[in-house]
Design a protein around this motif. Sequence first.
Motif, PDB file in Angstrom:
ATOM      1  N   ARG A  55      -2.356  12.463   0.406  1.00 28.72           N
ATOM      2  CA  ARG A  55      -2.563  13.606  -0.491  1.00 28.72           C
ATOM      3  C   ARG A  55      -2.802  14.885   0.307  1.00 28.72           C
ATOM      4  NH1 ARG A  55      -7.196  16.121  -1.970  1.00 28.72           N
ATOM      5  NH2 ARG A  55      -7.100  17.417  -3.871  1.00 28.72           N
ATOM      6  N   THR A  56      -3.632  14.783   1.341  1.00 29.62           N
ATOM      7  CA  THR A  56      -3.898  15.952   2.186  1.00 29.62           C
ATOM      8  C   THR A  56      -2.619  16.458   2.834  1.00 29.62           C
ATOM      9  OG1 THR A  56      -6.120  15.118   2.647  1.00 29.62           O
ATOM     10  CG2 THR A  56      -5.260  16.807   4.119  1.00 29.62           C
ATOM     11  N   TYR A  57      -1.761  15.543   3.245  1.00 34.57           N
ATOM     12  CA  TYR A  57      -0.489  15.944   3.860  1.00 34.57           C
ATOM     13  C   TYR A  57       0.429  16.611   2.835  1.00 34.57           C
ATOM     14  CZ  TYR A  57       3.657  15.715   6.791  1.00 34.57           C
ATOM     15  OH  TYR A  57       4.764  16.048   7.524  1.00 34.57           O
ATOM     16  N   MET A  58       0.529  16.030   1.636  1.00 35.65           N
ATOM     17  CA  MET A  58       1.429  16.573   0.627  1.00 35.65           C
ATOM     18  C   MET A  58       0.966  17.925   0.105  1.00 35.65           C
ATOM     19  SD  MET A  58       2.740  13.318  -1.632  1.00 35.65           S
ATOM     20  CE  MET A  58       3.933  12.174  -0.954  1.00 35.65           C
ATOM     21  N   LEU A  59      -0.325  18.202   0.151  1.00 37.76           N
ATOM     22  CA  LEU A  59      -0.810  19.509  -0.274  1.00 37.76           C
ATOM     23  C   LEU A  59      -0.285  20.625   0.616  1.00 37.76           C
ATOM     24  CD1 LEU A  59      -4.552  18.750  -1.178  1.00 37.76           C
ATOM     25  CD2 LEU A  59      -2.729  19.464  -2.747  1.00 37.76           C
ATOM     26  N   ARG A  60       0.116  20.285   1.841  1.00 36.36           N
ATOM     27  CA  ARG A  60       0.624  21.283   2.778  1.00 36.36           C
ATOM     28  C   ARG A  60       2.119  21.539   2.595  1.00 36.36           C
ATOM     29  NH1 ARG A  60      -2.581  18.191   7.166  1.00 36.36           N
ATOM     30  NH2 ARG A  60      -4.604  19.219   7.166  1.00 36.36           N
ATOM     31  N   ILE A  61       2.793  20.733   1.801  1.00 33.82           N
ATOM     32  CA  ILE A  61       4.218  20.948   1.543  1.00 33.82           C
ATOM     33  C   ILE A  61       4.364  22.094   0.541  1.00 33.82           C
ATOM     34  CG2 ILE A  61       6.348  19.921   0.665  1.00 33.82           C
ATOM     35  CD1 ILE A  61       5.309  17.218   1.532  1.00 33.82           C
ATOM     36  N   PRO A  62       5.121  23.133   0.863  1.00 38.11           N
ATOM     37  CA  PRO A  62       5.241  24.287  -0.054  1.00 38.11           C
ATOM     38  C   PRO A  62       5.805  23.880  -1.412  1.00 38.11           C
ATOM     39  CG  PRO A  62       6.108  24.816   2.131  1.00 38.11           C
ATOM     40  CD  PRO A  62       5.868  23.337   2.119  1.00 38.11           C
ATOM     41  N   ARG A  63       5.178  24.359  -2.475  1.00 40.91           N
ATOM     42  CA  ARG A  63       5.661  24.080  -3.821  1.00 40.91           C
ATOM     43  C   ARG A  63       7.010  24.744  -4.079  1.00 40.91           C
ATOM     44  NH1 ARG A  63       1.819  22.352  -7.706  1.00 40.91           N
ATOM     45  NH2 ARG A  63      -0.275  22.046  -6.832  1.00 40.91           N
ATOM     46  N   GLU A  64       7.297  25.817  -3.343  1.00 43.48           N
ATOM     47  CA  GLU A  64       8.551  26.545  -3.565  1.00 43.48           C
ATOM     48  C   GLU A  64       9.774  25.663  -3.348  1.00 43.48           C
ATOM     49  OE1 GLU A  64       5.310  29.364  -2.817  1.00 43.48           O
ATOM     50  OE2 GLU A  64       6.058  27.565  -1.771  1.00 43.48           O
ATOM     51  N   VAL A  99       0.829  -1.207   0.000  1.00 45.32           N
ATOM     52  CA  VAL A  99       0.000   0.000   0.000  1.00 45.32           C
ATOM     53  C   VAL A  99       0.860   1.253   0.000  1.00 45.32           C
ATOM     54  CG1 VAL A  99      -1.610   1.359   1.388  1.00 45.32           C
ATOM     55  CG2 VAL A  99      -2.034  -1.060   1.021  1.00 45.32           C
ATOM     56  N   VAL A 100       1.891   1.303   0.834  1.00 43.37           N
ATOM     57  CA  VAL A 100       2.753   2.487   0.896  1.00 43.37           C
ATOM     58  C   VAL A 100       3.465   2.707  -0.438  1.00 43.37           C
ATOM     59  CG1 VAL A 100       4.823   3.450   1.970  1.00 43.37           C
ATOM     60  CG2 VAL A 100       3.047   2.410   3.389  1.00 43.37           C
ATOM     61  N   ILE A 101       3.960   1.631  -1.054  1.00 40.23           N
ATOM     62  CA  ILE A 101       4.647   1.766  -2.350  1.00 40.23           C
ATOM     63  C   ILE A 101       3.717   2.346  -3.408  1.00 40.23           C
ATOM     64  CG2 ILE A 101       5.674   0.440  -4.234  1.00 40.23           C
ATOM     65  CD1 ILE A 101       6.855  -1.440  -2.175  1.00 40.23           C
ATOM     66  N   ILE A 102       2.461   1.955  -3.378  1.00 36.05           N
ATOM     67  CA  ILE A 102       1.501   2.449  -4.368  1.00 36.05           C
ATOM     68  C   ILE A 102       0.980   3.833  -4.005  1.00 36.05           C
ATOM     69  CG2 ILE A 102      -0.764   2.023  -5.420  1.00 36.05           C
ATOM     70  CD1 ILE A 102      -0.249  -0.955  -5.110  1.00 36.05           C
ATOM     71  N   VAL A 103       0.756   4.064  -2.717  1.00 37.97           N
ATOM     72  CA  VAL A 103       0.111   5.298  -2.280  1.00 37.97           C
ATOM     73  C   VAL A 103       1.018   6.512  -2.428  1.00 37.97           C
ATOM     74  CG1 VAL A 103      -0.588   6.498  -0.160  1.00 37.97           C
ATOM     75  CG2 VAL A 103      -1.632   4.320  -0.771  1.00 37.97           C
ATOM     76  N   VAL A 104       2.312   6.371  -2.170  1.00 38.68           N
ATOM     77  CA  VAL A 104       3.213   7.531  -2.201  1.00 38.68           C
ATOM     78  C   VAL A 104       3.206   8.226  -3.566  1.00 38.68           C
ATOM     79  CG1 VAL A 104       5.624   8.254  -2.063  1.00 38.68           C
ATOM     80  CG2 VAL A 104       4.664   6.780  -0.290  1.00 38.68           C
ATOM     81  N   PRO A 105       3.495   7.538  -4.670  1.00 34.88           N
ATOM     82  CA  PRO A 105       3.448   8.245  -5.960  1.00 34.88           C
ATOM     83  C   PRO A 105       2.038   8.670  -6.349  1.00 34.88           C
ATOM     84  CG  PRO A 105       3.832   5.904  -6.298  1.00 34.88           C
ATOM     85  CD  PRO A 105       3.941   6.142  -4.826  1.00 34.88           C
ATOM     86  N   ALA A 106       1.029   7.874  -5.979  1.00 38.98           N
ATOM     87  CA  ALA A 106      -0.348   8.236  -6.327  1.00 38.98           C
ATOM     88  C   ALA A 106      -0.780   9.504  -5.598  1.00 38.98           C
ATOM     89  CB  ALA A 106      -1.294   7.087  -5.995  1.00 38.98           C
ATOM     90  N   ALA A 107      -0.484   9.598  -4.309  1.00 39.46           N
ATOM     91  CA  ALA A 107      -0.843  10.790  -3.543  1.00 39.46           C
ATOM     92  C   ALA A 107      -0.093  12.012  -4.049  1.00 39.46           C
ATOM     93  CB  ALA A 107      -0.552  10.555  -2.059  1.00 39.46           C
ATOM     94  N   TYR A 108       1.172  11.825  -4.422  1.00 40.07           N
ATOM     95  CA  TYR A 108       1.949  12.946  -4.961  1.00 40.07           C
ATOM     96  C   TYR A 108       1.360  13.422  -6.283  1.00 40.07           C
ATOM     97  CZ  TYR A 108       5.899  15.591  -6.800  1.00 40.07           C
ATOM     98  OH  TYR A 108       6.693  16.587  -7.332  1.00 40.07           O
TER      99      TYR A 108
END
Length: 285
Positions: free
Chosen positions: A166-175, A92-101
Motif C-alpha cells: 500500500r505504501t508503495y502504491m501510494l507513490r504511483i501518480p494517480r494521473e 499472499v501476493v494474490i490477496i495482497v495486490v488487490p487489497a493494497a490497491y
Amino acid sequence: MSERPMIDRYTWYETLGVYLGLLVFLSFVLAPFVEGFLVSLKPLEHLFSSPYRFWPEDGSFDAYFTMWEHVPLLGRYIVNSLFISTVITIVVVIIVVPAAYAFARFEFRGSGPLLGMFLAVNMFSGAVLLIPLYRLMRTLGLLNTYFAMIVPGVAFLIPTGIWLLRTYMLRIPRELEEAAWADGAGRLYTLRRVVLPIALPGIVVVAIATFIGAYAQQFIFALTFNSKSEYMPLAVGLFSFFGKERVVWNELMAASFAGILPVMIVFVFLQRYLVAGITAGAVKQ
C-alpha cells in the motif's frame, strides 16, 4: 550543485570512520554465520577441545555428506520448507495486490481502523494463538497436512504485505490511471496494464519478505499441528540431529546452511528488484 558522490565529500578521517563503523557492524552481523560455518567444518570430537581454536586446522566438508546418512529425510524436509514457503508466498501476493490497491486508491468508511487491525495482528505472537488455531485445524480436518502450516502462515503474513505494498502504491501518480480512464480503460484493465507493471518492484519486495518470513516461522506451527515426518519442514527436521546422549553439532550446522542456501540463491537473483523496490519513490517528485 556538486555532482561528486556523497562519500567523496568527506575528509579522509571521516571516510575511515564510516568504513570502520561498517566493518564493526558487519562483524557483529556475520560473526554467527562465520562461526556456524566453521563448526560445520570441524570434526565432532574437536568442537569442545581446549584451547579453543577459531580456525579448524583439520577441517573438512565431511559433515555436508554424512548429514544425509544421519537424517535420511533431510532432503524431504528442505523440499517441504520450500514448498510451504512458495505456496504461502503465491497466496499472499494474490490477496495482497488487490487489497493494497484498494486501500491505496479507494476511500471508504472504516479503512483506517481496518488497516490498524491488520497491523495489530502482527503484535500477537503465534504462540498466543496456538490453542485456538489447533482447535480450528482439528475442526477443519487439516492436522497433519501441509495446509496446517500454510493457512496460519498466510494469515500472519498478509497484514505486513498489505502495509508494504500500500505504501508503495501510494507513490504511483494517480494521473497515470486517470489518463488510462480517459482512453476508455476500466478499473481492472488499468490495474493490470498500468499499475502492476509500475508496482512490480514493490510486489517483488513483498514476495521476498513473505517467502523469508514463511521459511522462518514454520517451526511453531509444524511442531504443533503436524506429527508426520513426510510433512515436516526443515525447522523441525533439524531436531533429528539432537540425540539422547549427544548433539551432532557439525552436521546440524551443515544441514542449517544447506537449508538456507535456497533462500540465499533466491535473494541473490532478486536483489536488484529488492533494491529497486526499496528505493523507488524515495525521492520526492
